[in-house]
Design an enzyme around this catalytic site. Structure first.
Site, short mmCIF file in Angstrom:
data_model
loop_
_atom_site.label_atom_id
_atom_site.label_comp_id
_atom_site.label_asym_id
_atom_site.label_seq_id
_atom_site.Cartn_x
_atom_site.Cartn_y
_atom_site.Cartn_z
N PRO A 14 0.79 -1.22 0.00
CA PRO A 14 0.00 0.00 0.00
C PRO A 14 0.82 1.27 0.00
O PRO A 14 1.84 1.37 0.69
CB PRO A 14 -0.82 -0.11 1.29
N ASN A 15 0.33 2.21 -0.78
CA ASN A 15 0.86 3.58 -0.89
C ASN A 15 2.15 3.68 -1.69
O ASN A 15 2.60 4.79 -1.98
CB ASN A 15 1.02 4.24 0.49
N ARG A 22 4.83 12.25 -3.13
CA ARG A 22 4.71 12.81 -1.77
C ARG A 22 5.94 12.37 -0.97
O ARG A 22 6.55 11.36 -1.28
CB ARG A 22 3.47 12.25 -1.04
N TYR A 27 11.15 9.03 1.04
CA TYR A 27 11.13 7.94 0.06
C TYR A 27 11.82 8.26 -1.27
O TYR A 27 11.86 7.42 -2.16
CB TYR A 27 9.67 7.51 -0.20
N ASN A 78 8.21 -5.56 -0.85
CA ASN A 78 8.09 -4.41 0.04
C ASN A 78 6.60 -4.32 0.35
O ASN A 78 5.81 -3.81 -0.46
CB ASN A 78 8.59 -3.13 -0.62
N ALA A 81 3.15 -0.72 4.74
CA ALA A 81 2.71 -0.76 6.14
C ALA A 81 2.22 -2.15 6.56
O ALA A 81 2.24 -2.47 7.76
CB ALA A 81 1.62 0.28 6.37
N GLU A 102 13.01 -9.39 1.55
CA GLU A 102 12.23 -8.22 1.98
C GLU A 102 13.04 -6.96 1.71
O GLU A 102 14.24 -6.91 2.00
CB GLU A 102 11.97 -8.37 3.49
N HIS A 104 12.94 -2.57 2.01
CA HIS A 104 12.33 -1.30 2.41
C HIS A 104 13.18 -0.15 1.90
O HIS A 104 14.42 -0.19 2.01
CB HIS A 104 12.18 -1.20 3.93
N SER A 106 13.17 2.95 3.13
CA SER A 106 13.70 3.65 4.30
C SER A 106 14.28 2.64 5.29
O SER A 106 13.97 1.45 5.23
CB SER A 106 12.57 4.46 4.96
N ARG A 111 13.23 4.66 12.35
CA ARG A 111 11.94 5.34 12.33
C ARG A 111 11.14 5.00 13.60
O ARG A 111 11.69 4.54 14.59
CB ARG A 111 11.21 4.99 11.03
N ARG A 115 7.42 0.65 13.46
CA ARG A 115 7.96 0.12 12.20
C ARG A 115 9.11 -0.86 12.43
O ARG A 115 9.67 -1.41 11.47
CB ARG A 115 8.45 1.26 11.31
O1 CA2 Z 1 10.50 2.10 3.73
C1 CA2 Z 1 9.67 1.39 3.13
O2 CA2 Z 1 9.85 0.93 2.02
C2 CA2 Z 1 8.30 1.13 3.80
O3 CA2 Z 1 7.91 -0.20 3.49
C3 CA2 Z 1 7.34 2.12 3.19
C4 CA2 Z 1 5.95 2.07 3.81
C5 CA2 Z 1 6.03 2.17 5.33
O4 CA2 Z 1 4.75 2.01 5.90
C6 CA2 Z 1 6.97 1.13 5.91
O5 CA2 Z 1 7.04 1.30 7.31
C7 CA2 Z 1 8.35 1.27 5.31
C8 CA2 Z 1 5.09 3.23 3.33
C9 CA2 Z 1 5.05 3.39 1.86
C10 CA2 Z 1 4.39 4.70 1.58
O6 CA2 Z 1 4.99 5.26 0.47
C11 CA2 Z 1 4.70 6.54 0.18
C12 CA2 Z 1 5.47 7.12 -0.80
C13 CA2 Z 1 5.24 8.42 -1.14
C14 CA2 Z 1 4.24 9.13 -0.51
C15 CA2 Z 1 3.47 8.55 0.47
C16 CA2 Z 1 3.71 7.24 0.81
#
Ligand code: CA2
Length: 152
Positions: A14-15, A22, A27, A78, A81, A102, A104, A106, A111, A115
């Site tokens: 997701p996202n 954003r 990211y 990846n 969340a 896996e 990520h 970030s 964080r 997380r």
């Molecule tokens: O660091 C990562 O790749 C995460 O998997 C990214 C997830 C976060 O919930 C994990 O804790 C770590 C969130 C992805 C959201 O990506 C966005 C990118 C641009 C704008 C908004 C969200």
């Protein structure tokens, strides 16, 4: 088909479709389409085929992991969340019986505390975090070596 000839599934949760649009300070500026293009270029260099799939829906991710058991040789995931919440994705990864890496973007350990725990890690050979989109390429490199070494 030999397992080595099946595509590696690169799965994003997701996202991650919002990448580059954003929160670039967390990211980066690359879009998910940029990440896909970089993965496809690296896969070609390594002699791998890839399937690339993103969904904002937990059930759709579970469905795609279930398909991977027959259709794919390995999984790079990846889970966004869902990494920190989804026993359903962990169960699907375990049932797939494929090598899983896996990724990520970030460094989840720098964080918020929520997380720091990953259900996905329970099913993963290894985890790469904090290196941005390069993490996906390192995952493909690791899988290329592992799949080449696997018995026919
Ligand atoms: O660091 C990562 O790749 C995460 O998997 C990214 C997830 C976060 O919930 C994990 O804790 C770590 C969130 C992805 C959201 O990506 C966005 C990118 C641009 C704008 C908004 C969200």
């Amino acid at each position: 088909m030999a397992a080595q000839n099946k595509p590696v599934l690169i799965l994003n949760g997701p996202n991650l479709n919002m990448l580059g649009k954003r929160q670039p300070e967390i990211y980066g500026r690359e879009t998910l389409a940029d990440v896909e293009a970089a993965c496809r270029a690296e896969a070609t260099r390594l002699g791998l085929a890839v399937d690339f799939f993103q969904s904002n829906h937990e059930g759709a991710l579970v469905d795609r992991i279930q398909q991977a058991r027959d259709a794919n040789s390995a999984i790079v995931i990846n889970a966004g969340a869902y990494t920190h919440t989804s026993v359903a994705i962990l169960d699907a990864l375990n049932a797939a019986e494929l090598p899983v890496i896996e990724v990520h973007l970030s460094n989840i350990h720098r964080r918020e505390p929520f997380r720091h725990h990953s259900y996905v890690s329970q099913a993963a050979l290894g985890m790469i975090a904090g290196l941005g989109s390069q993490g996906y390429l390192f995952a493909l490199q690791a899988l290329a070596r592992r799949l080449a070494d696997a018995p026919q």
